[in-house]
Write a protein that holds these residues in place. Structure first.
Motif, PDB file in Angstrom:
ATOM      1  N   ASP A  16       0.864  -1.181   0.000  1.00 45.85           N
ATOM      2  CA  ASP A  16       0.000   0.000   0.000  1.00 45.85           C
ATOM      3  C   ASP A  16       0.897   1.226   0.000  1.00 45.85           C
ATOM      4  O   ASP A  16       1.869   1.285   0.765  1.00 45.85           O
ATOM      5  CB  ASP A  16      -0.924   0.010   1.223  1.00 45.85           C
ATOM      6  N   GLN A  18       0.213   4.329   0.908  1.00 43.69           N
ATOM      7  CA  GLN A  18      -0.017   5.277   1.999  1.00 43.69           C
ATOM      8  C   GLN A  18       0.565   4.704   3.297  1.00 43.69           C
ATOM      9  O   GLN A  18       0.098   3.676   3.789  1.00 43.69           O
ATOM     10  CB  GLN A  18      -1.508   5.555   2.159  1.00 43.69           C
ATOM     11  N   VAL A  21      -1.834   4.008   6.252  1.00 48.48           N
ATOM     12  CA  VAL A  21      -2.722   2.885   5.957  1.00 48.48           C
ATOM     13  C   VAL A  21      -1.942   1.575   6.009  1.00 48.48           C
ATOM     14  O   VAL A  21      -2.384   0.592   6.610  1.00 48.48           O
ATOM     15  CB  VAL A  21      -3.381   3.068   4.574  1.00 48.48           C
ATOM     16  N   ASP A  62      -2.862  -3.279  -2.641  1.00 48.84           N
ATOM     17  CA  ASP A  62      -3.610  -2.079  -3.008  1.00 48.84           C
ATOM     18  C   ASP A  62      -3.552  -1.947  -4.531  1.00 48.84           C
ATOM     19  O   ASP A  62      -2.676  -2.530  -5.189  1.00 48.84           O
ATOM     20  CB  ASP A  62      -2.983  -0.858  -2.334  1.00 48.84           C
ATOM     21  N   ARG A  64      -4.111   1.322  -6.553  1.00 48.39           N
ATOM     22  CA  ARG A  64      -3.624   2.583  -7.117  1.00 48.39           C
ATOM     23  C   ARG A  64      -2.368   3.033  -6.374  1.00 48.39           C
ATOM     24  O   ARG A  64      -2.443   3.634  -5.308  1.00 48.39           O
ATOM     25  CB  ARG A  64      -4.738   3.621  -7.098  1.00 48.39           C
ATOM     26  N   THR A  90      -8.446  -2.820  -1.257  1.00 44.81           N
ATOM     27  CA  THR A  90      -8.473  -1.488  -1.859  1.00 44.81           C
ATOM     28  C   THR A  90      -9.679  -0.695  -1.395  1.00 44.81           C
ATOM     29  O   THR A  90     -10.655  -1.254  -0.873  1.00 44.81           O
ATOM     30  CB  THR A  90      -8.487  -1.606  -3.397  1.00 44.81           C
ATOM     31  N   THR A  91      -9.622   0.604  -1.599  1.00 46.58           N
ATOM     32  CA  THR A  91     -10.757   1.475  -1.324  1.00 46.58           C
ATOM     33  C   THR A  91     -11.818   1.351  -2.410  1.00 46.58           C
ATOM     34  O   THR A  91     -12.996   1.621  -2.188  1.00 46.58           O
ATOM     35  CB  THR A  91     -10.288   2.947  -1.253  1.00 46.58           C
ATOM     36  N   PHE A  92     -11.404   0.914  -3.604  1.00 50.32           N
ATOM     37  CA  PHE A  92     -12.254   0.995  -4.786  1.00 50.32           C
ATOM     38  C   PHE A  92     -12.968  -0.328  -5.066  1.00 50.32           C
ATOM     39  O   PHE A  92     -12.347  -1.376  -5.125  1.00 50.32           O
ATOM     40  CB  PHE A  92     -11.414   1.397  -5.996  1.00 50.32           C
ATOM     41  N   SER A  97     -11.961  -1.213 -11.470  1.00 46.42           N
ATOM     42  CA  SER A  97     -10.890  -1.702 -10.600  1.00 46.42           C
ATOM     43  C   SER A  97     -10.979  -3.209 -10.422  1.00 46.42           C
ATOM     44  O   SER A  97      -9.969  -3.917 -10.469  1.00 46.42           O
ATOM     45  CB  SER A  97     -10.976  -1.022  -9.221  1.00 46.42           C
ATOM     46  N   THR A 111     -12.562  -4.754   0.087  1.00 47.27           N
ATOM     47  CA  THR A 111     -12.424  -3.311   0.265  1.00 47.27           C
ATOM     48  C   THR A 111     -11.892  -3.051   1.674  1.00 47.27           C
ATOM     49  O   THR A 111     -11.961  -3.919   2.556  1.00 47.27           O
ATOM     50  CB  THR A 111     -13.763  -2.591   0.065  1.00 47.27           C
ATOM     51  N   LYS A 112     -11.349  -1.846   1.876  1.00 46.92           N
ATOM     52  CA  LYS A 112     -10.649  -1.558   3.125  1.00 46.92           C
ATOM     53  C   LYS A 112     -11.561  -1.399   4.333  1.00 46.92           C
ATOM     54  O   LYS A 112     -11.077  -1.206   5.448  1.00 46.92           O
ATOM     55  CB  LYS A 112      -9.757  -0.321   2.956  1.00 46.92           C
ATOM     56  N   ASP A 113     -12.873  -1.515   4.114  1.00 41.44           N
ATOM     57  CA  ASP A 113     -13.770  -1.551   5.261  1.00 41.44           C
ATOM     58  C   ASP A 113     -14.005  -2.986   5.739  1.00 41.44           C
ATOM     59  O   ASP A 113     -14.806  -3.225   6.635  1.00 41.44           O
ATOM     60  CB  ASP A 113     -15.102  -0.866   4.952  1.00 41.44           C
TER      61      ASP A 113
END
Length: 227
Positions: A16, A18, A21, A62, A64, A90-92, A97, A111-113
């Motif tokens: 990742d 970030q 994160v 991740d 992106r 990922t967030t997406f 994606s 997803t990251k949740d």
């Protein structure tokens, strides 16, 4: 009665870009049973290099990232290091994606949740030959296939020499069931399910469960969900 051995921990690399994160994911994984974090990468190039040096079981990838994005890194890892599986984290969750990542060879998509239990399940699912794809993602895969081409005519009998039991297993894979769930549905052992999957993959030339979903639709064995 012989006590079953505890499953070994899955060796995981986190990729990742970030820092906050990435460090948070590493910290979370360190608290989860059955997971051992062996490395962390800040981009796709670093992820590929870590896989070459560490030979992890799974990369949590991740999408992106700079220099080399997650899709290209997944493609390179699966081509150069087939013993390492990739689970996208990922967030997406958009189709632009999701589908390139699956086509590149990712066996799971979160997803990251996602909660810690979902991550553990996805990691161990891909290591046992299952796919870490939620039923919702499998639904979208079928819907995309339905939009891409006309629905095929169902065959008059099992295609490619599949047995009736192998057909049952294939249809349950298309429903999104993992091996233990298929075993319970068919009242057989998980080892028997794995044997049936290996046989149907050999007969059809399939490599993974995402391809099996495509195959089931392409052969007219299942219909995409309505709505």
């Amino acid at each position: 009665m012989t006590q079953e051995a505890e499953p070994k921990s899955a060796r995981v690399v986190v990729a990742d870009d970030q820092t906050v994160v990435r460090e948070g994911i590493v910290m979370l994984l360190g608290l989860l049973p059955g997971i051992e974090v062996v490395g962390a990468a800040g981009d796709g190039e670093e992820a590929v290099a870590l896989v070459a040096g560490l030979a992890p079981d799974v990369v949590l990838m991740d999408l992106r990232m700079p220099r080399c994005d997650g899709v290209e890194a997944t493609r390179r890892i699966r081509a150069e290091h087939p013993g390492t599986q990739v689970v996208v984290l990922t967030t997406f969750a958009d189709d632009e994606s999701l589908f390139p990542a699956l086509e590149a060879g990712a066996r799971g998509y979160l997803t990251k949740d996602a909660g810690g239990d979902e991550i553990v399940r996805a990691v161990h699912s891909v290591l046992s030959g299952d796919a870490g794809l939620s039923p919702g993602i499998q639904r979208r895969l079928l819907e995309r296939l339905a939009q891409a081409e006309p629905a095929p005519v169902p065959p008059s009998g099992p295609p490619d020499g599949l047995t009736a039991r192998e057909m049952e297993v294939l249809l349950l894979i298309a429903e999104g069931l993992i091996n233990p769930e298929i075993a319970r549905r068919l009242h057989v052992s998980t080892a028997t399910v794995k044997t049936h999957i290996n046989n149907l993959f050999t007969k059809t030339g399939l490599k993974d469960r995402a391809q099996a979903v495509r195959y089931a639709y392409a052969k007219g064995l299942v219909r995409p969900p309505a709505g």
